[in-house]
Design an enzyme around this catalytic site. Structure first.
Site, PDB file in Angstrom:
ATOM      1  N   TYR A 290       0.839  -1.201   0.000  1.00 20.08           N
ATOM      2  CA  TYR A 290       0.000   0.000   0.000  1.00 20.08           C
ATOM      3  C   TYR A 290       0.875   1.252   0.000  1.00 20.08           C
ATOM      4  CZ  TYR A 290      -3.380   3.493   1.611  1.00 20.08           C
ATOM      5  OH  TYR A 290      -4.165   4.614   1.724  1.00 20.08           O
TER       6      TYR A 290
ATOM      7  N   LYS B  75       1.178   4.198  -2.977  1.00 16.03           N
ATOM      8  CA  LYS B  75       0.860   5.608  -2.773  1.00 16.03           C
ATOM      9  C   LYS B  75       2.066   6.497  -3.037  1.00 16.03           C
ATOM     10  CE  LYS B  75      -3.448   4.962  -1.810  1.00 16.03           C
ATOM     11  NZ  LYS B  75      -4.507   5.430  -2.750  1.00 16.03           N
TER      12      LYS B  75
END
Length: 262
Positions: free
Chosen positions: A151, A155
């Site tokens: 994750y 990002k």
């Protein structure tokens, strides 16, 4: 009515930040094309008093993203704003425990999805000589400690993507920016809030940031509104943290894997 006469696409609009942004944009006069992987996107549409079309789509699928852009042009004749907000969290699995398939599935939505929106919405905006593309990144993409490995990497990729895209759109009038939310109370984070309530430690939610609280979807929607509007006409290629000040120092409790690489 800061978005009067403008047409916007929003992905991940079935709940949380996407739903809050859809309602905010509509209240400011925008006509909307909204998408989400769940049927809840139609519930969002029902909450909006204005022009809106809702589609159940996969934000990481090129055909679906292209269809959203085509819907905006077909129904409203233009496209001024594209908010690539859809994302998945992937949990806090340790770096040695993740599979290639888990990385690929998460990157498809979180990083390839925003690129697809830029790829297909951008040329339409260039034709008009203006436009605003917004992507949801995260404070997890700024430093470690705010999300799992895949994750956080996805990002960080979004942050660099908007900077690179802004440069590639030089001279076109199209702006590309990212929002980096901190801890926001959404469906993605609700388990943490429920756990805190169960343990009687709700007061500790968001305690690491200077405001000492979690954020709400409307607070991200307000930033999206600013970036979408002409008020942000000189804001380009930026990743703006909306996190209560968390990333000013990014304090964390280190997550140990307890394992070593083979």
């Amino acid at each position: 009515m800061r978005l009067a006469g403008k047409v916007a696409i929003i992905t991940g609009a079935g709940s949380g930040i996407g739903r809050a942004t859809a309602r905010r944009f509509a209240a400011e006069g925008a006509k909307l094309v909204i998408g989400d992987k769940t049927a809840a996107v139609h519930e969002t549409a029902d909450l909006i008093d204005g022009d809106v079309e809702a589609f159940q789509v996969d934000a990481g699928d090129e055909n679906d993203v292209r269809a959203l852009v085509d819907a905006a042009l077909g129904s409203f004749g233009q496209l001024d704003i594209a908010y690539a907000n859809a994302g998945v969290s992937g949990g806090l699995t340790g770096i040695f425990d993740l599979t290639v398939e888990e990385w690929q599935a998460l990157l498809q939505v979180n990083l390839i999805g925003p690129w697809l929106m830029i790829k297909h919405a951008g040329p339409r905006m260039i034709q008009r000589g203006r436009g605003s593309i917004i992507c949801t990144a995260s404070v997890a993409g700024i430093r470690s400690g705010a999300g799992g490995p895949h994750y956080s990497a996805s990002k960080a990729g979004v942050i660099n993507l908007v900077k690179t895209a802004a440069q590639q759109f030089s001279g076109t009038g199209v702006r590309v920016n990212a929002i980096c939310p901190g801890l926001i109370q959404t469906g993605m984070t609700q388990r943490a809030f429920d756990y805190a309530a169960e343990k009687g430690v709700t007061d500790k939610i968001g305690r690491l940031n200077p405001l000492r609280r979690a954020g709400q979807p409307d607070e991200i929607a307000n930033m999206a509104l600013f970036l979408a509007s002409d008020e942000a006409s000189y804001v380009n290629g930026q990743a703006i943290a909306v996190d209560g000040g968390l990333s000013s120092s990014h304090p964390v409790t280190r997550q140990e894997t307890g394992k070593t690489a083979a």
